[in-house]
Design an enzyme around this catalytic site. Sequence first.
Site, PDB file in Angstrom:
ATOM      1  N   CYS A  40       0.822  -1.209   0.000  1.00 50.68           N
ATOM      2  CA  CYS A  40       0.000   0.000   0.000  1.00 50.68           C
ATOM      3  C   CYS A  40       0.855   1.257   0.000  1.00 50.68           C
ATOM      4  O   CYS A  40       2.055   1.220   0.302  1.00 50.68           O
ATOM      5  CB  CYS A  40      -0.892   0.050   1.249  1.00 50.68           C
ATOM      6  N   CYS A  44      -2.877   5.048   2.620  1.00 53.08           N
ATOM      7  CA  CYS A  44      -3.977   4.093   2.433  1.00 53.08           C
ATOM      8  C   CYS A  44      -5.018   4.246   3.542  1.00 53.08           C
ATOM      9  O   CYS A  44      -4.674   4.310   4.724  1.00 53.08           O
ATOM     10  CB  CYS A  44      -3.447   2.665   2.420  1.00 53.08           C
ATOM     11  N   CYS A  71      -2.612  -3.153  -3.427  1.00 51.01           N
ATOM     12  CA  CYS A  71      -3.863  -2.931  -2.702  1.00 51.01           C
ATOM     13  C   CYS A  71      -4.900  -2.340  -3.649  1.00 51.01           C
ATOM     14  O   CYS A  71      -4.593  -1.454  -4.456  1.00 51.01           O
ATOM     15  CB  CYS A  71      -3.611  -1.981  -1.533  1.00 51.01           C
ATOM     16  N   CYS A  74      -6.003   1.695  -2.191  1.00 55.83           N
ATOM     17  CA  CYS A  74      -5.180   2.901  -2.373  1.00 55.83           C
ATOM     18  C   CYS A  74      -4.470   2.947  -3.725  1.00 55.83           C
ATOM     19  O   CYS A  74      -3.824   3.946  -4.043  1.00 55.83           O
ATOM     20  CB  CYS A  74      -4.163   3.037  -1.242  1.00 55.83           C
TER      21      CYS A  74
END
Length: 359
Positions: A40, A44, A71, A74
């Site tokens: 991330c 995030c 991810c 994000c």
Amino acid sequence: MPEAPMPDADAPLWQAVLDRDPSPATGPFLYAVTTQGVFCKPGCPSRAPLRRNVRFYADAAAAEAAGFRACKRCDPKGERAALHAEAVRAACAMIEAAETMPSLAALADRAGYARHHFLRLFRDITGVTPRSYAEGVRARRLQASLAAGDRVAEAVAGAGFGSESRVYEDTARHLGMTPGAARRGGVGETIRIAHADSALGPILVGATEKGVCFIGFAETRDALEGDLRARFPNARVVPAEDALAATVRDVVAFVAEPAAALRLPLDLRGTAFQRQVWEALQTIPLGETRTYAGLAAAIGNPAAVRAVARACARNPVSLAVPCHRVVGKDGDLTGYRWGVPRKAALLAGEAKARKLSAG
């Protein structure tokens, strides 16, 4: 006696994760969560993981080489953001090519999104709604046709306006002048100007019959006048030192000692979004600052940070519309049309004045 724990070399990175800081002072990095198998960005919105499950990486390639996947919330590789940007670019092209404003449903269908989702994407990326963007396109078409000498009725119809009355109802919004004046390239409009010296160097003030339309400083007189003429290429520019003497004194006094806000009658010309930003700038109290993100939130469009910055850069009346009071996220002075050192000087003077008034 137990040994002291070893210091965490990645403590600043971990703190950025806890703070959800999208632009950490450490510079860009990514973090991976071993229990979830994803990596991330530090900003995030997901719930913070346990420190023992976190690994840090310099970029997406390093994280993927270690076996982690991006991810979906994000979008650390920017793939979803790139798709969104491309969809909005295509929508803008569709608006530009259409003779009349495409419906929101047509634009959303073309982009492949639900209408409410597409509207949010478009506003987040461009800083305006599709309708406002289309109005800007029509205004440019109208201005170009009138400048080319087309008859007003023909130019209005060709630009996509339903009738001349819609243009005359709000000429400032579309052109900043009447269609007849625009057809003449601004010929017939007079801008009075006056020069003066100030604590920040030469100053030039320009005003129409409606109010001050230009304030520039810190450059040579020729450069300042060239800037004004570039903004109003076909207007008649005339010296008016005596007529503008009081206005110029107010501007010079403000630069020397900003004891109060600079209140002047203004003739501001810009898009609806630009004027919204300029009006918000005028509400920032003397001696205070706002971030670009904060200003975007204040006008009800928190994602339009870049558009807000562009509107600040296009501000034609420095000091009266105090774009110098807008700073970067961490208080950085960032760019300023008249130079960052002068921005710093203005803010320091205002801070001093505020402190003296409070004491």
